[in-house]
Scaffold this active site. Structure first.
Site, PDB file in Angstrom:
ATOM      1  N   SER A 140      -0.333 -39.918 -37.373  1.00  0.00           N
ATOM      2  CA  SER A 140      -1.743 -39.898 -37.735  1.00  0.00           C
ATOM      3  C   SER A 140      -2.165 -38.439 -37.862  1.00  0.00           C
ATOM      4  O   SER A 140      -1.523 -37.552 -37.280  1.00  0.00           O
ATOM      5  CB  SER A 140      -2.586 -40.581 -36.654  1.00  0.00           C
ATOM      6  N   TYR A 154      -4.126 -41.452 -27.559  1.00  0.00           N
ATOM      7  CA  TYR A 154      -3.747 -41.708 -28.950  1.00  0.00           C
ATOM      8  C   TYR A 154      -3.305 -40.407 -29.609  1.00  0.00           C
ATOM      9  O   TYR A 154      -2.277 -40.356 -30.299  1.00  0.00           O
ATOM     10  CB  TYR A 154      -4.939 -42.311 -29.687  1.00  0.00           C
TER      11      TYR A 154
END
Length: 268
Positions: A140, A154
């Site tokens: 990401s 995350y």
């Protein structure tokens, strides 16, 4: 070019996180391209619906359980006749900060977004070596720059995916396996809409307006559709990317290219 490895599209593929979002879109894209596909996810009901739609093999499992992942890979190999492509799209947004009371959330974020992909790689790579295949991991832009508030786990996990990708590319390149990662920005998926719903409620706006707000400084001025990221995954897995390994492909509409300190300057 006569080399079949360079010319081919994926033929025998396993897609994780396939019950929704980018995972479903990627499974559909590979099936459309002619691959035999196995799909896995924790959500057995949605997984079966997708498998029935595509004629794929459904292998429901907890993607954070190493033993379960081992069984998924072995069943996929047995059902498909081998593996030449593995695309690991599994992931989840788990809220938490660096405060002590959030340590469980941090661990959960690592388990879902990092450890599961690491386990999958370890189980799948011996089979990919046999067919000189390709592994695509899902990172990401949060792995390159800090993610939104409350996403420390995350962010750490996605940075870890990038490190694993490069390490595996170095070690398995001599064995004929390519390993790459995709770094999307905002995508119109259930995961993305969870964040957008929070923003929409806070600002008193619609979901579409929330997406527009979060991408107003992105050069393309929009979030991605799942099918667009699936196309990136399909490219990295295909012979068109035969010399691409250890690469982190950013697919965020240009957002990571923008220097936030310049946003208040007028365009020339």
């Amino acid at each position: 070019m006569n080399d079949p490895v360079r010319r081919r599209k994926p033929e025998l593929a396993l897609v994780t996180g396939a019950a929704g979002g980018v995972g479903s879109a990627t499974a559909r894209r590979l099936a459309e391209d002619g691959a035999k596909v196995a799909v896995t996810d924790l959500n057995a009901e949605r997984l079966k619906e997708l498998a029935d739609e595509l004629g794929a093999v459904a292998l429901p499992a907890d993607g954070t359980d190493r033993a379960a992942i081992h069984d998924v890979v072995e069943q996929a190999v047995a059902s498909l006749g081998g593996l030449d492509t593995v695309i690991a799209t599994q992931g989840a947004a788990v809220s938490g900060t660096a405060r002590p009371e959030h340590v469980e959330a941090y661990q959960r974020a690592l388990d879902v977004n990092l450890h599961g992909s690491f386990y999958l790689a370890g189980e799948a790579l011996p089979h990919l070596v046999q067919r000189q295949g390709s592994l695509v991991l899902f990172a990401s832009t949060a792995g390159l720059i800090a993610g939104p508030p409350g996403t420390v786990g995350y962010t750490a996990a996605k940075a870890g995916i990038i490190g694993i990708t490069r390490w595996l590319a170095r070690d398995y390149g001599p064995k004929g396996v390519r390993v790459n990662a995709v770094c999307p920005g905002w995508i119109r998926t259930p995961l993305g809409e969870g964040a957008m719903a929070y923003l929409a409620k806070r600002e008193g706006i619609t979901l579409d307006e929330a997406y527009a707000l979060t991408t107003k400084h992105v050069p393309l001025r929009r979030a991605a559709e799942p099918e667009e990221i699936a196309s990136v995954c399909a490219f990295l897995a295909s012979g068109d990317a035969s010399m691409v390994t250890g690469h982190v492909l950013v697919a965020d509409g240009g957002g990571a290219a923008v220097d936030s300190s310049t946003l208040e300057f007028d365009a020339p």
